[in-house]
Design an enzyme around this catalytic site. Structure first.
Site, PDB file in Angstrom:
ATOM      1  N   HIS A  19       0.845  -1.204   0.000  1.00  0.00           N
ATOM      2  CA  HIS A  19       0.000   0.000   0.000  1.00  0.00           C
ATOM      3  C   HIS A  19       0.879   1.253   0.000  1.00  0.00           C
ATOM      4  O   HIS A  19       0.608   2.212  -0.718  1.00  0.00           O
ATOM      5  CB  HIS A  19      -0.902   0.041   1.241  1.00  0.00           C
ATOM      6  CG  HIS A  19      -1.956  -1.025   1.298  1.00  0.00           C
ATOM      7  ND1 HIS A  19      -2.124  -1.843   2.394  1.00  0.00           N
ATOM      8  CD2 HIS A  19      -2.909  -1.391   0.406  1.00  0.00           C
ATOM      9  CE1 HIS A  19      -3.131  -2.667   2.175  1.00  0.00           C
ATOM     10  NE2 HIS A  19      -3.631  -2.430   0.974  1.00  0.00           N
ATOM     11  N   LYS A  43     -17.362  -7.342   6.449  1.00  0.00           N
ATOM     12  CA  LYS A  43     -16.084  -8.006   6.717  1.00  0.00           C
ATOM     13  C   LYS A  43     -15.854  -8.111   8.220  1.00  0.00           C
ATOM     14  O   LYS A  43     -16.375  -7.326   8.993  1.00  0.00           O
ATOM     15  CB  LYS A  43     -14.947  -7.221   6.067  1.00  0.00           C
ATOM     16  CG  LYS A  43     -14.893  -7.419   4.559  1.00  0.00           C
ATOM     17  CD  LYS A  43     -13.562  -6.934   4.011  1.00  0.00           C
ATOM     18  CE  LYS A  43     -13.492  -7.131   2.498  1.00  0.00           C
ATOM     19  NZ  LYS A  43     -12.311  -6.504   1.915  1.00  0.00           N
ATOM     20  N   ARG A  92      -1.722  -5.979  -8.620  1.00  0.00           N
ATOM     21  CA  ARG A  92      -0.516  -6.730  -8.292  1.00  0.00           C
ATOM     22  C   ARG A  92      -0.223  -7.791  -9.339  1.00  0.00           C
ATOM     23  O   ARG A  92       0.899  -8.015  -9.721  1.00  0.00           O
ATOM     24  CB  ARG A  92      -0.681  -7.429  -6.934  1.00  0.00           C
ATOM     25  CG  ARG A  92      -0.579  -6.493  -5.773  1.00  0.00           C
ATOM     26  CD  ARG A  92      -1.200  -7.075  -4.537  1.00  0.00           C
ATOM     27  NE  ARG A  92      -2.638  -7.127  -4.664  1.00  0.00           N
ATOM     28  CZ  ARG A  92      -3.461  -7.401  -3.686  1.00  0.00           C
ATOM     29  NH1 ARG A  92      -2.978  -7.699  -2.496  1.00  0.00           N
ATOM     30  NH2 ARG A  92      -4.753  -7.392  -3.865  1.00  0.00           N
ATOM     31  N   SER A 130      -2.859  -7.748   2.638  1.00  0.00           N
ATOM     32  CA  SER A 130      -3.192  -7.621   4.058  1.00  0.00           C
ATOM     33  C   SER A 130      -3.638  -8.978   4.616  1.00  0.00           C
ATOM     34  O   SER A 130      -3.336  -9.318   5.757  1.00  0.00           O
ATOM     35  CB  SER A 130      -4.309  -6.605   4.258  1.00  0.00           C
ATOM     36  OG  SER A 130      -3.888  -5.333   3.862  1.00  0.00           O
TER      37      SER A 130
HETATM   38  P1  ADP Z   1      -9.801  -3.910  -0.760  1.00  0.00           P
HETATM   39  O1  ADP Z   1     -10.580  -4.671   0.272  1.00  0.00           O
HETATM   40  O2  ADP Z   1     -10.513  -2.732  -1.325  1.00  0.00           O
HETATM   41  O3  ADP Z   1      -9.136  -4.747  -1.822  1.00  0.00           O
HETATM   42  P2  ADP Z   1      -7.141  -3.565   0.285  1.00  0.00           P
HETATM   43  O4  ADP Z   1      -6.722  -2.794   1.479  1.00  0.00           O
HETATM   44  O5  ADP Z   1      -6.846  -5.027   0.275  1.00  0.00           O
HETATM   45  O6  ADP Z   1      -8.652  -3.238   0.108  1.00  0.00           O
HETATM   46  O7  ADP Z   1      -6.468  -2.939  -1.008  1.00  0.00           O
HETATM   47  C1  ADP Z   1      -6.688  -1.606  -1.382  1.00  0.00           C
HETATM   48  C2  ADP Z   1      -6.048  -1.343  -2.724  1.00  0.00           C
HETATM   49  O8  ADP Z   1      -4.635  -1.515  -2.612  1.00  0.00           O
HETATM   50  C3  ADP Z   1      -6.492  -2.288  -3.839  1.00  0.00           C
HETATM   51  O9  ADP Z   1      -6.505  -1.576  -5.062  1.00  0.00           O
HETATM   52  C4  ADP Z   1      -5.408  -3.323  -3.896  1.00  0.00           C
HETATM   53  O10 ADP Z   1      -5.280  -3.871  -5.191  1.00  0.00           O
HETATM   54  C5  ADP Z   1      -4.205  -2.480  -3.545  1.00  0.00           C
HETATM   55  N1  ADP Z   1      -3.157  -3.278  -2.942  1.00  0.00           N
HETATM   56  C6  ADP Z   1      -3.243  -4.134  -1.920  1.00  0.00           C
HETATM   57  N2  ADP Z   1      -2.054  -4.712  -1.658  1.00  0.00           N
HETATM   58  C7  ADP Z   1      -1.189  -4.191  -2.552  1.00  0.00           C
HETATM   59  C8  ADP Z   1       0.194  -4.401  -2.838  1.00  0.00           C
HETATM   60  N3  ADP Z   1       0.917  -5.293  -2.179  1.00  0.00           N
HETATM   61  N4  ADP Z   1       0.732  -3.684  -3.832  1.00  0.00           N
HETATM   62  C9  ADP Z   1      -0.017  -2.806  -4.537  1.00  0.00           C
HETATM   63  N5  ADP Z   1      -1.311  -2.583  -4.355  1.00  0.00           N
HETATM   64  C10 ADP Z   1      -1.890  -3.267  -3.374  1.00  0.00           C
END
Ligand code: ADP
Length: 160
Positions: A19, A43, A92, A130
């Site tokens: 992130h 969730k 990703r 996450s």
């Molecule tokens: P959501 O539940 O909306 O997917 P996340 O917190 O998992 O929420 O992810 C938010 C955004 O960040 C999404 O666009 C996801 O693709 C991106 N994201 C999550 N992990 C990574 C990572 N390791 N690298 C780049 N982008 C990421």
């Protein structure tokens, strides 16, 4: 030229180095970037929304043009309310693509004036999520290098 405001929405449960990689890239391109935590009743999160906001505020301090906020309901309603022109999302791997494409096109149908912009993280973060961080922490593995130190501390405390 008008300033471009981008929203980076997500669960951030918790914020990872992936992130942060995206936040850094977004902060370079957009005038303002709002990292927006979705308050989602469906969730079952590890961290409460206020814990997630606190961690995000702490780790985004280096970027003066990055803010942290929370929203509920439709992303497009929130983005309109903030007068944002852009929604930032991360891709990703191919596996992210189908879901993200569907969301982006549906969001465009709801609000054609707002563009979804996708960015790719550094390869080192392309397998990082996450969900995996939560699992590793729960099972007692090391999340060093996957999350910022402040988040590592909180994860340790949470699962202790
Ligand atoms: P959501 O539940 O909306 O997917 P996340 O917190 O998992 O929420 O992810 C938010 C955004 O960040 C999404 O666009 C996801 O693709 C991106 N994201 C999550 N992990 C990574 C990572 N390791 N690298 C780049 N982008 C990421």
């Amino acid at each position: 030229m008008k300033a471009v405001l981008a929203i980076y929405p997500g669960s951030f449960d918790p914020v990872t180095n992936g992130h942060l990689d995206l936040i850094g890239r977004g902060a370079k391109i957009f005038d303002r970037l709002v990292v927006a935590v979705l308050r989602n009743m469906e969730k079952d999160p590890l961290f409460s929304v206020s814990e997630r906001l606190e961690m995000l505020r702490e780790v985004t301090q280096p970027w003066p043009n990055v803010e942290v906020d929370v929203f509920e309901g439709l992303l497009m309603d929130y983005a309109r309310h903030k007068n944002a022109q852009v929604v930032l999302r991360g891709i990703r791997a191919i596996s992210d693509y189908e879901y993200e494409l569907q969301m982006a096109l549906m969001n465009r149908k709801l609000e054609p004036r707002i563009e979804t912009v996708f960015m790719m993280p550094a390869e080192a973060y392309s397998y990082l999520s996450s969900r995996l961080v939560r699992e590793i922490a729960r099972l007692g593995g090391s999340v060093k290098d996957l999350v910022p130190p402040a988040v590592e501390e909180r994860l340790k405390a949470k699962v202790a």
